[in-house]
Design a protein around this motif. Structure first.
Motif, PDB file in Angstrom:
ATOM      1  N   VAL A 211       0.862  -1.182   0.000  1.00 27.93           N
ATOM      2  CA  VAL A 211       0.000   0.000   0.000  1.00 27.93           C
ATOM      3  C   VAL A 211       0.897   1.231   0.000  1.00 27.93           C
ATOM      4  O   VAL A 211       1.815   1.342   0.824  1.00 27.93           O
ATOM      5  CB  VAL A 211      -0.927   0.034   1.229  1.00 27.93           C
ATOM      6  CG1 VAL A 211      -1.824   1.275   1.189  1.00 27.93           C
ATOM      7  CG2 VAL A 211      -1.770  -1.237   1.306  1.00 27.93           C
ATOM      8  N   LEU A 212       0.639   2.163  -0.927  1.00 19.87           N
ATOM      9  CA  LEU A 212       1.386   3.407  -0.987  1.00 19.87           C
ATOM     10  C   LEU A 212       0.418   4.572  -0.825  1.00 19.87           C
ATOM     11  O   LEU A 212      -0.589   4.639  -1.538  1.00 19.87           O
ATOM     12  CB  LEU A 212       2.132   3.534  -2.323  1.00 19.87           C
ATOM     13  CG  LEU A 212       3.267   2.527  -2.527  1.00 19.87           C
ATOM     14  CD1 LEU A 212       2.755   1.325  -3.312  1.00 19.87           C
ATOM     15  CD2 LEU A 212       4.434   3.155  -3.263  1.00 19.87           C
ATOM     16  N   THR A 213       0.728   5.471   0.101  1.00 19.93           N
ATOM     17  CA  THR A 213      -0.163   6.572   0.433  1.00 19.93           C
ATOM     18  C   THR A 213       0.595   7.891   0.401  1.00 19.93           C
ATOM     19  O   THR A 213       1.696   7.996   0.953  1.00 19.93           O
ATOM     20  CB  THR A 213      -0.774   6.377   1.827  1.00 19.93           C
ATOM     21  OG1 THR A 213      -1.419   5.103   1.896  1.00 19.93           O
ATOM     22  CG2 THR A 213      -1.782   7.468   2.139  1.00 19.93           C
ATOM     23  N   ASP A 214       0.017   8.881  -0.258  1.00 15.87           N
ATOM     24  CA  ASP A 214       0.589  10.223  -0.270  1.00 15.87           C
ATOM     25  C   ASP A 214      -0.460  11.173  -0.812  1.00 15.87           C
ATOM     26  O   ASP A 214      -1.513  10.748  -1.300  1.00 15.87           O
ATOM     27  CB  ASP A 214       1.851  10.279  -1.138  1.00 15.87           C
ATOM     28  CG  ASP A 214       2.855  11.323  -0.654  1.00 15.87           C
ATOM     29  OD1 ASP A 214       2.418  12.351  -0.080  1.00 15.87           O
ATOM     30  OD2 ASP A 214       4.067  11.122  -0.850  1.00 15.87           O
ATOM     31  N   ASP A 215      -0.192  12.477  -0.744  1.00 14.19           N
ATOM     32  CA  ASP A 215      -1.056  13.427  -1.416  1.00 14.19           C
ATOM     33  C   ASP A 215      -0.982  13.207  -2.918  1.00 14.19           C
ATOM     34  O   ASP A 215       0.010  12.679  -3.445  1.00 14.19           O
ATOM     35  CB  ASP A 215      -0.648  14.852  -1.069  1.00 14.19           C
ATOM     36  CG  ASP A 215      -1.032  15.240   0.357  1.00 14.19           C
ATOM     37  OD1 ASP A 215      -1.856  14.522   0.956  1.00 14.19           O
ATOM     38  OD2 ASP A 215      -0.499  16.239   0.860  1.00 14.19           O
ATOM     39  N   SER A 216      -1.995  13.620  -3.631  1.00 14.21           N
ATOM     40  CA  SER A 216      -2.131  13.286  -5.049  1.00 14.21           C
ATOM     41  C   SER A 216      -0.938  13.734  -5.878  1.00 14.21           C
ATOM     42  O   SER A 216      -0.411  12.966  -6.693  1.00 14.21           O
ATOM     43  CB  SER A 216      -3.401  13.927  -5.612  1.00 14.21           C
ATOM     44  OG  SER A 216      -4.526  13.536  -4.885  1.00 14.21           O
ATOM     45  N   ALA A 217      -0.498  14.975  -5.713  1.00 10.52           N
ATOM     46  CA  ALA A 217       0.595  15.487  -6.540  1.00 10.52           C
ATOM     47  C   ALA A 217       1.888  14.731  -6.274  1.00 10.52           C
ATOM     48  O   ALA A 217       2.637  14.415  -7.205  1.00 10.52           O
ATOM     49  CB  ALA A 217       0.783  16.982  -6.295  1.00 10.52           C
ATOM     50  N   ALA A 218       2.165  14.433  -5.012  1.00  7.52           N
ATOM     51  CA  ALA A 218       3.373  13.683  -4.673  1.00  7.52           C
ATOM     52  C   ALA A 218       3.289  12.248  -5.194  1.00  7.52           C
ATOM     53  O   ALA A 218       4.284  11.684  -5.679  1.00  7.52           O
ATOM     54  CB  ALA A 218       3.591  13.693  -3.165  1.00  7.52           C
ATOM     55  N   LEU A 219       2.108  11.651  -5.108  1.00  8.53           N
ATOM     56  CA  LEU A 219       1.934  10.294  -5.609  1.00  8.53           C
ATOM     57  C   LEU A 219       2.104  10.257  -7.129  1.00  8.53           C
ATOM     58  O   LEU A 219       2.724   9.333  -7.673  1.00  8.53           O
ATOM     59  CB  LEU A 219       0.555   9.776  -5.212  1.00  8.53           C
ATOM     60  CG  LEU A 219       0.255   8.296  -5.455  1.00  8.53           C
ATOM     61  CD1 LEU A 219       1.262   7.406  -4.741  1.00  8.53           C
ATOM     62  CD2 LEU A 219      -1.161   7.954  -5.009  1.00  8.53           C
ATOM     63  N   LEU A 220       1.580  11.260  -7.827  1.00  8.88           N
ATOM     64  CA  LEU A 220       1.766  11.348  -9.277  1.00  8.88           C
ATOM     65  C   LEU A 220       3.242  11.460  -9.617  1.00  8.88           C
ATOM     66  O   LEU A 220       3.730  10.778 -10.532  1.00  8.88           O
ATOM     67  CB  LEU A 220       0.999  12.552  -9.820  1.00  8.88           C
ATOM     68  CG  LEU A 220       1.212  12.884 -11.299  1.00  8.88           C
ATOM     69  CD1 LEU A 220       0.698  11.766 -12.188  1.00  8.88           C
ATOM     70  CD2 LEU A 220       0.548  14.214 -11.650  1.00  8.88           C
ATOM     71  N   ARG A 221       3.953  12.296  -8.915  1.00  5.73           N
ATOM     72  CA  ARG A 221       5.384  12.475  -9.168  1.00  5.73           C
ATOM     73  C   ARG A 221       6.127  11.157  -8.967  1.00  5.73           C
ATOM     74  O   ARG A 221       6.991  10.793  -9.768  1.00  5.73           O
ATOM     75  CB  ARG A 221       5.927  13.550  -8.222  1.00  5.73           C
ATOM     76  CG  ARG A 221       7.400  13.868  -8.421  1.00  5.73           C
ATOM     77  CD  ARG A 221       7.837  14.977  -7.477  1.00  5.73           C
ATOM     78  NE  ARG A 221       9.279  15.215  -7.564  1.00  5.73           N
ATOM     79  CZ  ARG A 221       9.843  15.979  -8.478  1.00  5.73           C
ATOM     80  NH1 ARG A 221       9.112  16.586  -9.387  1.00  5.73           N
ATOM     81  NH2 ARG A 221      11.145  16.154  -8.485  1.00  5.73           N
ATOM     82  N   TRP A 222       5.804  10.436  -7.911  1.00  4.54           N
ATOM     83  CA  TRP A 222       6.453   9.145  -7.679  1.00  4.54           C
ATOM     84  C   TRP A 222       6.119   8.159  -8.795  1.00  4.54           C
ATOM     85  O   TRP A 222       7.001   7.449  -9.293  1.00  4.54           O
ATOM     86  CB  TRP A 222       6.014   8.588  -6.322  1.00  4.54           C
ATOM     87  CG  TRP A 222       6.659   7.276  -6.019  1.00  4.54           C
ATOM     88  CD1 TRP A 222       7.888   7.058  -5.459  1.00  4.54           C
ATOM     89  CD2 TRP A 222       6.116   5.973  -6.304  1.00  4.54           C
ATOM     90  NE1 TRP A 222       8.143   5.710  -5.368  1.00  4.54           N
ATOM     91  CE2 TRP A 222       7.072   5.021  -5.882  1.00  4.54           C
ATOM     92  CE3 TRP A 222       4.930   5.532  -6.860  1.00  4.54           C
ATOM     93  CZ2 TRP A 222       6.871   3.653  -6.005  1.00  4.54           C
ATOM     94  CZ3 TRP A 222       4.722   4.157  -6.984  1.00  4.54           C
ATOM     95  CH2 TRP A 222       5.679   3.244  -6.560  1.00  4.54           C
TER      96      TRP A 222
END
Length: 263
Positions: A211-222
């Motif tokens: 499971v990977l969790t982050d704010d949307s922009a940070a998750l997109l960047r990753w």
């Protein structure tokens, strides 16, 4: 994948115009041989590829009865400055076309039925990605993305990268990606460590392998493979590496056991 949110057609046009202008501004400060993240492409080749993307969709909007792969745009401009000027012209052309045809024009979208709404969404996200890459190469932070926009980018990217018919060994459990700021999440299958033929596909809710969790922009960047902080991870490093390989990230070679420890 999760059902994409219904961002209005005009919002995609605004995103396309705003981020294309930011991308062109950043590209214009770079040398043709500058390196762009996340994959290390040179600025000239990167700009040519982006121009080709804009050209094929402008042609399809003008020729909606044709197949998207029938486009033959000829050789790209040779000089970097010429490529950038052509990008600016295509941006303006596409914006006018999309305004004129509206969201419901039927056309071929990667070999399946689509609409001008799909094209506007694709091109808005393309512009966001190019602006982010060129801005980072220049040394400037990316423009802030509204969480709903970033989540929409994630949704479209995962669907676009999906290879449901890939003949690979799928990991027995899916990955679960969670956007903490919008509450949206995505379940994806991923290939089981195959670096020669990586693949992802839509998955179903189940006991997650990771499971990977982050704010949307940070998750997109990753997801796009940029260096930097990773999302919060629930899972082991081996599974995380498998997922990154499946997503096409550049990863260090897997450690090999010494020959005297094999057996």
């Amino acid at each position: 994948m999760a059902t994409p949110p219904a961002l209005p057609f005009p919002q995609y046009l605004q995103l396309l115009d705003r981020h294309e202008r930011a991308a062109l501004d950043a590209l214009g400060t770079l040398r043709p041989d500058a390196t762009l993240p996340p994959d290390g492409a040179d600025a000239l080749g990167y700009a040519r590829d982006h121009l080709a993307t804009l050209e094929v969709w402008a042609w399809l909007l003008a020729n909606p009865g044709s197949g998207w792969d029938a486009f033959d745009g000829g050789p790209p401009p040779a000089r970097y400055e010429e490529v950038l000027a052509a990008i600016g012209r295509e941006r303006d052309r596409l914006t006018r076309q999309l305004v004129d045809v509206g969201p419901d024009l039927a056309l071929d979208y990667f070999g399946r039925p689509g609409t001008s709404y799909d094209v506007a969404r694709l091109l808005a996200h393309e512009a966001i990605s190019v602006a982010a890459a060129a801005g980072e190469a220049r040394g400037t932070p990316p423009s802030p993305l509204h969480p709903d926009v970033a989540s929409d980018c994630i949704d479209r990217a995962l669907a676009h990268w999906s290879r449901s018919d890939a003949e690979v060994d799928w990991h027995p459990a899916p990955a679960h990606l969670v956007a903490a700021d919008t509450g949206r999440s995505w379940w994806i299958r991923f290939s089981d460590g195959d670096e020669l033929d990586p693949a992802i596909a839509p998955g179903s809710a189940a006991s997650a392998a990771i499971v990977l969790t982050d704010d949307s922009a940070a998750l997109l960047r990753w997801l796009e493979g940029y260096a930097g902080p990773s999302p919060r991870v629930e899972g082991d490093d081996t599974t995380l590496r498998m997922l990154r390989v499946a997503l096409g990230h550049r990863v260090a070679p897997a450690p090999r056991r010494s020959w005297w420890r094999r057996g």
